[in-house]
Design an enzyme around this catalytic site. Structure first.
Site, PDB file in Angstrom:
ATOM      1  CE  LYS A 145      29.222  27.545  36.270  1.00  0.00           C
ATOM      2  NZ  LYS A 145      30.259  28.224  37.092  1.00  0.00           N
TER       3      LYS A 145
ATOM      4  NE  ARG B 219      25.561  27.303  41.889  1.00  0.00           N
ATOM      5  CZ  ARG B 219      25.696  28.076  40.823  1.00  0.00           C
ATOM      6  NH1 ARG B 219      24.928  27.928  39.778  1.00  0.00           N
ATOM      7  NH2 ARG B 219      26.640  28.995  40.807  1.00  0.00           N
TER       8      ARG B 219
ATOM      9  NE  ARG C 158      27.857  37.530  39.137  1.00  0.00           N
ATOM     10  CZ  ARG C 158      27.908  36.245  38.744  1.00  0.00           C
ATOM     11  NH1 ARG C 158      28.021  35.953  37.456  1.00  0.00           N
ATOM     12  NH2 ARG C 158      27.861  35.270  39.631  1.00  0.00           N
TER      13      ARG C 158
ATOM     14  NE  ARG D 157      31.927  37.401  37.011  1.00  0.00           N
ATOM     15  CZ  ARG D 157      31.386  36.233  37.322  1.00  0.00           C
ATOM     16  NH1 ARG D 157      31.132  35.348  36.375  1.00  0.00           N
ATOM     17  NH2 ARG D 157      31.119  35.953  38.571  1.00  0.00           N
TER      18      ARG D 157
ATOM     19  NE  ARG E 229      29.816  33.316  43.282  1.00  0.00           N
ATOM     20  CZ  ARG E 229      30.507  34.069  42.422  1.00  0.00           C
ATOM     21  NH1 ARG E 229      31.129  35.143  42.846  1.00  0.00           N
ATOM     22  NH2 ARG E 229      30.537  33.747  41.160  1.00  0.00           N
TER      23      ARG E 229
HETATM   24  P1  AP5 Z   1      32.453  33.457  33.582  1.00  0.00           P
HETATM   25  O1  AP5 Z   1      32.255  32.873  32.221  1.00  0.00           O
HETATM   26  O2  AP5 Z   1      31.597  34.589  33.981  1.00  0.00           O
HETATM   27  O3  AP5 Z   1      32.458  32.283  34.677  1.00  0.00           O
HETATM   28  P2  AP5 Z   1      31.291  31.390  35.241  1.00  0.00           P
HETATM   29  O4  AP5 Z   1      31.799  29.991  35.348  1.00  0.00           O
HETATM   30  O5  AP5 Z   1      30.037  31.589  34.467  1.00  0.00           O
HETATM   31  O6  AP5 Z   1      31.213  31.984  36.702  1.00  0.00           O
HETATM   32  P3  AP5 Z   1      29.971  32.535  37.571  1.00  0.00           P
HETATM   33  O7  AP5 Z   1      30.531  33.392  38.651  1.00  0.00           O
HETATM   34  O8  AP5 Z   1      28.919  33.134  36.708  1.00  0.00           O
HETATM   35  O9  AP5 Z   1      29.492  31.238  38.177  1.00  0.00           O
HETATM   36  P4  AP5 Z   1      28.694  31.030  39.433  1.00  0.00           P
HETATM   37  O10 AP5 Z   1      28.496  29.568  39.311  1.00  0.00           O
HETATM   38  O11 AP5 Z   1      29.277  31.466  40.716  1.00  0.00           O
HETATM   39  O12 AP5 Z   1      27.479  32.047  39.288  1.00  0.00           O
HETATM   40  P5  AP5 Z   1      26.017  31.926  38.683  1.00  0.00           P
HETATM   41  O13 AP5 Z   1      25.727  33.134  37.944  1.00  0.00           O
HETATM   42  O14 AP5 Z   1      25.820  30.604  38.057  1.00  0.00           O
HETATM   43  O15 AP5 Z   1      34.012  33.896  33.660  1.00  0.00           O
HETATM   44  C1  AP5 Z   1      34.521  34.512  34.836  1.00  0.00           C
HETATM   45  C2  AP5 Z   1      35.544  35.590  34.413  1.00  0.00           C
HETATM   46  O16 AP5 Z   1      36.680  34.956  33.797  1.00  0.00           O
HETATM   47  C3  AP5 Z   1      35.024  36.599  33.376  1.00  0.00           C
HETATM   48  O17 AP5 Z   1      35.588  37.855  33.666  1.00  0.00           O
HETATM   49  C4  AP5 Z   1      35.554  36.068  32.041  1.00  0.00           C
HETATM   50  O18 AP5 Z   1      35.779  37.115  31.101  1.00  0.00           O
HETATM   51  C5  AP5 Z   1      36.875  35.420  32.457  1.00  0.00           C
HETATM   52  N1  AP5 Z   1      37.159  34.203  31.673  1.00  0.00           N
HETATM   53  C6  AP5 Z   1      36.300  33.207  31.375  1.00  0.00           C
HETATM   54  N2  AP5 Z   1      36.900  32.237  30.678  1.00  0.00           N
HETATM   55  C7  AP5 Z   1      38.203  32.640  30.534  1.00  0.00           C
HETATM   56  C8  AP5 Z   1      39.348  32.060  29.903  1.00  0.00           C
HETATM   57  N3  AP5 Z   1      39.261  30.857  29.301  1.00  0.00           N
HETATM   58  N4  AP5 Z   1      40.509  32.739  29.962  1.00  0.00           N
HETATM   59  C9  AP5 Z   1      40.588  33.942  30.593  1.00  0.00           C
HETATM   60  N5  AP5 Z   1      39.548  34.552  31.200  1.00  0.00           N
HETATM   61  C10 AP5 Z   1      38.365  33.895  31.174  1.00  0.00           C
HETATM   62  O19 AP5 Z   1      25.173  31.910  40.029  1.00  0.00           O
HETATM   63  C11 AP5 Z   1      25.081  33.061  40.835  1.00  0.00           C
HETATM   64  C12 AP5 Z   1      24.260  32.769  42.070  1.00  0.00           C
HETATM   65  O20 AP5 Z   1      22.912  32.427  41.704  1.00  0.00           O
HETATM   66  C13 AP5 Z   1      24.722  31.610  42.953  1.00  0.00           C
HETATM   67  O21 AP5 Z   1      25.764  31.977  43.822  1.00  0.00           O
HETATM   68  C14 AP5 Z   1      23.420  31.293  43.684  1.00  0.00           C
HETATM   69  O22 AP5 Z   1      23.158  32.239  44.676  1.00  0.00           O
HETATM   70  C15 AP5 Z   1      22.387  31.447  42.581  1.00  0.00           C
HETATM   71  N6  AP5 Z   1      22.188  30.210  41.840  1.00  0.00           N
HETATM   72  C16 AP5 Z   1      22.464  30.012  40.520  1.00  0.00           C
HETATM   73  N7  AP5 Z   1      22.173  28.755  40.151  1.00  0.00           N
HETATM   74  C17 AP5 Z   1      21.688  28.137  41.259  1.00  0.00           C
HETATM   75  C18 AP5 Z   1      21.245  26.821  41.529  1.00  0.00           C
HETATM   76  N8  AP5 Z   1      21.234  25.868  40.576  1.00  0.00           N
HETATM   77  N9  AP5 Z   1      20.831  26.528  42.787  1.00  0.00           N
HETATM   78  C19 AP5 Z   1      20.823  27.449  43.750  1.00  0.00           C
HETATM   79  N10 AP5 Z   1      21.256  28.721  43.579  1.00  0.00           N
HETATM   80  C20 AP5 Z   1      21.689  29.061  42.335  1.00  0.00           C
HETATM   81 MG    MG Z   2      28.174  32.512  34.861  1.00  0.00          MG
END
Ligand code: AP5
Ligand code: MG
Length: 208
Positions: free
Chosen positions: A13, A88, A155, A122, A166
């Site tokens: 994402k 979420r 991370r 990552r 997660r």
């Molecule tokens: P990346 O683009 O980083 O993936 P992502 O979908 O953004 O994954 P996240 O881990 O950031 O999502 P998340 O939902 O767990 O965490 P968030 O930060 O939102 O890509 C991942 C890897 O793959 C990278 O190394 C990239 O280079 C590689 N990659 C990407 N696309 C690729 C492709 N097409 N081909 C090959 N490689 C690829 O949330 C973190 C925490 O915050 C949550 O756990 C929670 O505690 C809190 N939080 C956030 N939002 C909320 C909410 N709405 N409500 C409650 N708590 C929340």
């Molecule tokens: Mg992300």
């Protein structure tokens, strides 16, 4: 255009949003990035949520909804936004519906084994949040950010135990949003198993 990027952790994402924000000229608003910035700056909010993020649990709805409401009120979000990682929960989606009209919910479709490979490889730059992958998107110099020269880190929530938690939290609390938005006729599915540029081209076609 008001977009939501919905999908499991590690689906890409953030990677696609970093491209799409320039293509569509709208801000990329990641609740995960906002929480991490607060943690880094040691704000009150950061102190409240640090342990929750490290374990891979969800921050309480009330706190998250307030933060998003404040962010959407900023000037740059007036002409559209990409919300990445919000909503979420059903309660967050109901709250968002009262704040703003969503045009599309982009559902990132990907298999679990690919997710695990993406998350475990990552690496991120702590100060900018710029994201790499040790195999799929390596930095020019191993372990070093291309632009700032700072060391890359893993991370806290990309350690195995937190990843598994997660994924469980996603299935239980977030996956129900797929039906929620499909029923409202806002959902568009996108296969995100390919390379980022290919996904971006598909996204442009889908949103036309
Ligand atoms: P990346 O683009 O980083 O993936 P992502 O979908 O953004 O994954 P996240 O881990 O950031 O999502 P998340 O939902 O767990 O965490 P968030 O930060 O939102 O890509 C991942 C890897 O793959 C990278 O190394 C990239 O280079 C590689 N990659 C990407 N696309 C690729 C492709 N097409 N081909 C090959 N490689 C690829 O949330 C973190 C925490 O915050 C949550 O756990 C929670 O505690 C809190 N939080 C956030 N939002 C909320 C909410 N709405 N409500 C409650 N708590 C929340
Ligand atoms: Mg992300």
């Amino acid at each position: 255009m008001n977009l939501i990027f919905l999908g499991p952790p590690g689906a890409g994402k953030g990677t696609i949003a970093a491209k799409a924000k320039d293509v569509f000229n709208i801000p990329h608003i990641s609740t995960g990035d906002l929480f991490r910035a607060n943690i880094k700056n040691e704000t009150e909010l950061g102190k409240q949520v640090k342990e929750i993020l490290a374990a891979g649990n969800l921050v309480p709805d009330e706190i998250t909804i307030k933060m998003v409401e404040n962010r959407l009120a900023e000037d740059d979000a007036k002409n559209g936004y990409i919300l990445d990682g919000f909503p979420r929960t059903i309660a967050q989606a109901d709250a968002l519906a009262k704040m703003s009209n969503v045009d599309y919910v982009v559902n990132f479709c990907i298999d679990r084994d690919v997710i695990l490979k993406r998350l475990s490889g990552r690496r991120v730059c702590k100060s900018t949040g710029r994201t790499y992958h040790i195999l799929y998107n390596p930095p020019k110099v191993e372990g070093i950010d291309d632009e700032t020269g700072e060391p890359l880190i893993q991370r806290d929530d990309d350690k195995e135990e937190a990843i598994l938690n997660r994924l469980e939290v996603y299935e239980k609390s977030t996956a129900p949003l797929i039906d929620y938005y499909r029923e409202k006729d806002l959902l568009v599915d996108i296969d995100v198993s390919g390379a980022p540029d290919e996904i971006m081209e598909n996204l442009k076609k889908i949103l036309k």
